[in-house]
Design an enzyme around this catalytic site. Structure first.
Site, PDB file in Angstrom:
ATOM      1  N   GLY A  14     -15.213 -10.512  72.546  1.00 14.82           N
ATOM      2  CA  GLY A  14     -14.387 -11.438  71.760  1.00 14.82           C
ATOM      3  C   GLY A  14     -13.879 -10.872  70.447  1.00 14.82           C
ATOM      4  CB  SER A  15     -13.341  -7.487  69.042  1.00 17.32           C
ATOM      5  OG  SER A  15     -12.522  -6.850  69.983  1.00 17.32           O
ATOM      6  CG  ASN A  16      -8.316  -8.463  71.397  1.00 17.11           C
ATOM      7  OD1 ASN A  16      -7.340  -8.084  70.749  1.00 17.11           O
ATOM      8  ND2 ASN A  16      -8.970  -7.674  72.231  1.00 17.11           N
ATOM      9  CG  LEU A  92     -12.367  -9.073  81.993  1.00 12.79           C
ATOM     10  CD1 LEU A  92     -13.552  -8.139  82.121  1.00 12.79           C
ATOM     11  CD2 LEU A  92     -11.104  -8.296  81.622  1.00 12.79           C
ATOM     12  CG  HIS A 111      -3.377  -4.169  80.025  1.00 11.73           C
ATOM     13  ND1 HIS A 111      -4.410  -4.488  80.888  1.00 11.73           N
ATOM     14  CD2 HIS A 111      -3.043  -2.891  80.299  1.00 11.73           C
ATOM     15  CE1 HIS A 111      -4.664  -3.455  81.660  1.00 11.73           C
ATOM     16  NE2 HIS A 111      -3.859  -2.471  81.320  1.00 11.73           N
ATOM     17  CD  GLU A 181      -7.133  -3.954  73.141  1.00 14.91           C
ATOM     18  OE1 GLU A 181      -7.459  -5.120  73.394  1.00 14.91           O
ATOM     19  OE2 GLU A 181      -7.705  -2.974  73.631  1.00 14.91           O
TER      20      GLU A 181
HETATM   21  C1  GAR Z   1      -9.877  -5.576  75.304  1.00 13.87           C
HETATM   22  O1  GAR Z   1      -9.781  -4.188  75.197  1.00 13.87           O
HETATM   23  C2  GAR Z   1      -8.745  -6.119  76.153  1.00 13.87           C
HETATM   24  O2  GAR Z   1      -7.530  -5.445  75.980  1.00 13.87           O
HETATM   25  C3  GAR Z   1      -9.288  -5.858  77.535  1.00 13.87           C
HETATM   26  O3  GAR Z   1     -10.632  -6.255  77.445  1.00 13.87           O
HETATM   27  C4  GAR Z   1     -11.105  -5.974  76.122  1.00 13.87           C
HETATM   28  C5  GAR Z   1     -11.756  -7.223  75.567  1.00 13.87           C
HETATM   29  O4  GAR Z   1     -12.326  -6.948  74.306  1.00 13.87           O
HETATM   30  N1  GAR Z   1      -8.560  -6.616  78.516  1.00 13.87           N
HETATM   31  C6  GAR Z   1      -8.220  -6.107  79.687  1.00 13.87           C
HETATM   32  O5  GAR Z   1      -8.543  -4.997  80.052  1.00 13.87           O
HETATM   33  C7  GAR Z   1      -7.388  -7.038  80.550  1.00 13.87           C
HETATM   34  N2  GAR Z   1      -6.860  -6.345  81.679  1.00 13.87           N
HETATM   35  P1  GAR Z   1     -12.776  -8.142  73.351  1.00 13.87           P
HETATM   36  O6  GAR Z   1     -13.620  -9.088  74.201  1.00 13.87           O
HETATM   37  O7  GAR Z   1     -13.589  -7.461  72.289  1.00 13.87           O
HETATM   38  O8  GAR Z   1     -11.545  -8.807  72.811  1.00 13.87           O
END
Ligand code: GAR
Length: 207
Positions: A14-16, A92, A111, A181
């Protein structure tokens, strides 16, 4: 313009999501995160949301045994909120076609590659970076795009590149791309909530 109601869908750390929360709190995203939905019980993203007193729903995909059960629960959870914008922030699971049709032009995804490279079914997380390194690309990056009925094929909103060096590993490349991202996803959400994104076929114009 009134505040946009945002649903954020997550599966992992969940950093995004955190970047979105910070931008909403700082007032740069003119919206409120009305719900965070996870498809996994142990997604740390849920704790990040709870810390901010943002309502959360966990639909444990592994526990959904009946066909269509997960999709129906997801659709119902979103219907209860009626979001103006759905953000896939490291989510995902593949969205059901009915959901994509119902919220057409209102779902965006982050992505970790330069789409159309290293994307589609099975390309997520570090697998994306491993594939990019194995292919020998000199640049990679991140993409925010609208979600359509196929995986990672919707119109591109924003992209940013990063150089891939000879000694990069999937982990180091992920580390370079992740902060990118965060800023791209926040920027896309700001533009969306400010009504500055215009969709014309495959083209996205920034007004
Ligand atoms: C991120 O790198 C995102 O781009 C990727 O999962 C990670 C989630 O990180 N998503 C995909 O690969 C989708 N195809 P987060 O949970 O720290 O945000």
């Amino acid at each position: 313009m009134s505040k946009q109601k945002i649903a954020v869908l997550v599966s992992g750390s969940g950093s995004n999501l955190q970047a979105l929360i910070d931008a909403v709190n700082a007032g740069s995203i003119k919206g409120q995160i009305a719900i965070v939905i996870s498809d996994s019980l142990d997604a740390y993203a849920l704790q990040r949301a709870e810390k901010q007193v943002i309502p959360t729903i966990c639909i444990d995909k592994k526990a959904c045994k009946a066909e269509g059960e997960f999709d129906a629960l997801l659709m119902n959870s979103l219907a209860a909120v009626k979001p103006d914008l759905i953000i896939l922030a490291g989510f995902l699971s593949i969205l059901p076609c009915e959901l994509v049709a119902e919220y057409k032009g209102k779902i965006i995804n982050i992505h970790p590659s330069l789409i159309p490279a290293f994307c589609g079914k099975g390309f997520y997380g570090e697998k994306v970076h491993r594939a990019a390194i194995e292919y020998g690309v000199k640049v990679s990056g991140a993409t925010v795009h609208y979600v359509d009925e196929n995986t990672d094929t919707g119109p591109i909103i924003l992209q940013k590149t990063v150089e891939v060096s000879e000694d990069d590993t999937p982990a180091t490349l992920a580390k370079k791309i992740l902060p990118m991202e965060h800023s791209l996803l926040v920027k896309a959400a700001e533009l969306y909530c400010d009504g500055r994104l215009e969709l014309d076929g495959r083209k996205v114009r920034i007004l």
